[in-house]
Design an enzyme around this catalytic site. Structure first.
Site, mmCIF file in Angstrom:
data_model
loop_
_atom_site.group_PDB
_atom_site.id
_atom_site.type_symbol
_atom_site.label_atom_id
_atom_site.label_comp_id
_atom_site.label_asym_id
_atom_site.label_seq_id
_atom_site.Cartn_x
_atom_site.Cartn_y
_atom_site.Cartn_z
ATOM 1 N N CYS A 177 24.378 -23.113 -37.049
ATOM 2 C CA CYS A 177 24.273 -21.834 -35.949
ATOM 3 C C CYS A 177 24.698 -21.053 -35.867
ATOM 4 O O CYS A 177 24.085 -19.476 -35.476
ATOM 5 C CB CYS A 177 24.995 -22.541 -34.189
ATOM 6 S SG CYS A 177 24.306 -24.174 -34.251
ATOM 7 N N ASP A 178 25.903 -20.712 -36.721
ATOM 8 C CA ASP A 178 26.752 -19.185 -36.670
ATOM 9 C C ASP A 178 26.754 -18.938 -37.926
ATOM 10 O O ASP A 178 27.657 -17.264 -37.830
ATOM 11 C CB ASP A 178 28.097 -19.310 -36.046
ATOM 12 C CG ASP A 178 28.154 -20.898 -34.554
ATOM 13 O OD1 ASP A 178 27.161 -19.726 -33.743
ATOM 14 O OD2 ASP A 178 28.468 -21.000 -34.175
ATOM 15 N N CYS A 205 29.830 -25.268 -36.007
ATOM 16 C CA CYS A 205 28.084 -25.574 -36.688
ATOM 17 C C CYS A 205 27.427 -24.446 -37.342
ATOM 18 O O CYS A 205 27.785 -23.038 -37.057
ATOM 19 C CB CYS A 205 27.223 -25.526 -35.635
ATOM 20 S SG CYS A 205 25.369 -25.225 -36.306
#
Length: 327
Positions: free
Chosen positions: A140-141, A137
């Site tokens: 996300c990261d 992701c």
């Protein structure tokens, strides 16, 4: 001995969507039951650093966040059940579910929050380096790879979108694709090829992720040429596997409308599914955003939609009950 559990609101799944639905449902007096499934807490329980959930200035841990959500849900009146549903009957209300334990769960409404799982390459080195340089992701990261060298693996819309997204953080993004053309939409391909900070390596696949250090972290990847079999090593700081997601809807196929990708479609602007009284929230119905905060938002929607549905159903049943009493 098997038991039967009945509730006004039955929730399948215990990630941010399911637990938020539980919090709102419990506050509405619906005494929800959450069947937690095979991965209690959802994907956040295997996510280490969470830096984009609103309300926290410091980095928090995914498992801790889910523990807090569960405590809040239980505090306001949710009952948690450690079980995995193996059979469902949506043909009539109340809806009936059978757990792996043999227990039966009956709900006047059903909230499906079973989520979706990222597809992985299934390499031992990938498993070892998840959260240590290998992610599924970018949104996300990606923040953790500011100014670093990253690769994105895949050839569909998800991969191209993640590669484009990573240019917000990195000036060195490489898309790795095992074929010589992309499956992504043409407009996305045009944006990808036009971007000066993205290069594409065609006919390549990941043979191995390379980690070093204590604690171990990703430092390189061995790429296999899919036409010649030759191996080359490239140094990198982060790798994003973007080969798609699989929604957890196998249980509902043939019993509830799902789309060609297996996701549960909902009426736009709501969480309503094709069956009145059944609602869907989180990644099981969202193939675009797939974030904890959006999952929580749709969980709220599902609880409010279910509460409204029950209120309307109770109101419609009331005149019939009064007529029986009068007779």
């Amino acid at each position: 001995m098997a038991a039967t559990h009945s509730t006004r609101m039955l929730i399948l799944g215990s990630g941010p969507a399911g637990l938020t639905a539980a919090i709102y449902g419990a506050r509405a007096g619906l005494a929800p039951i959450v069947v937690q499934g095979i991965q209690p807490g959802g994907q956040l329980t295997i996510t280490t650093d969470v830096e984009n959930y609103p309300g926290f200035a410091d980095v928090i841990q995914g498992p801790w966040l889910m523990e807090q959500m569960q405590k809040q849900a239980e505090h306001v009146g949710t009952r948690m059940e450690w079980d995995h549903i193996v059979a469902v009957d949506l043909s009539q209300r109340p809806f009936r579910m059978i757990g792996d334990s043999g227990n039966i769960y009956v709900g006047d409404t059903l909230v499906i929050a079973t989520g979706a799982q990222a597809k992985w390459l299934n390499l031992p080195s990938e498993e070892r380096l998840k959260g240590k340089g290998v992610s599924a992701c970018a949104t996300c990261d990606g923040f953790f790879y500011r100014g670093k060298k990253v690769i994105v693996i895949g050839g569909g819309n998800t991969a191209v979108e993640e590669a484009l997204y990573m240019t917000n953080h990195s000036h060195d993004v490489t898309l790795i694709h095992r074929r010589d053309s992309l499956r992504a939409e043409k407009i996305l391909q045009q944006r990808l090829f036009a971007h000066p900070n993205i290069k594409v390596l065609w006919n390549r696949e990941i043979a191995e992720f390379i980690g070093e250090g204590t604690p171990e972290g990703l430092v390189a990847a061995d790429l296999r040429d899919t036409t010649t079999g030759a191996i080359e090593r490239i140094e990198l700081d982060g790798a994003f596997v973007a080969i798609g997601h699989v929604p957890a809807t196998e249980l509902f196929k043939g019993k509830l409308e799902v789309d060609a990708d297996g996701y549960i479609p909902v009426t736009p602007g709501t969480s309503r599914t094709s069956i009145p009284g059944v609602f869907a929230c989180g990644d099981v119905m969202d193939k675009v955003y797939r974030q904890a905060v959006t999952a929580a938002g749709t969980g709220c929607m599902a609880a409010l939609d279910a509460e409204k549905f029950l209120a309307e159903a109770d109101y419609e049943a009331a005149p019939a009950a009064h007529e029986v009493e009068a007779a």
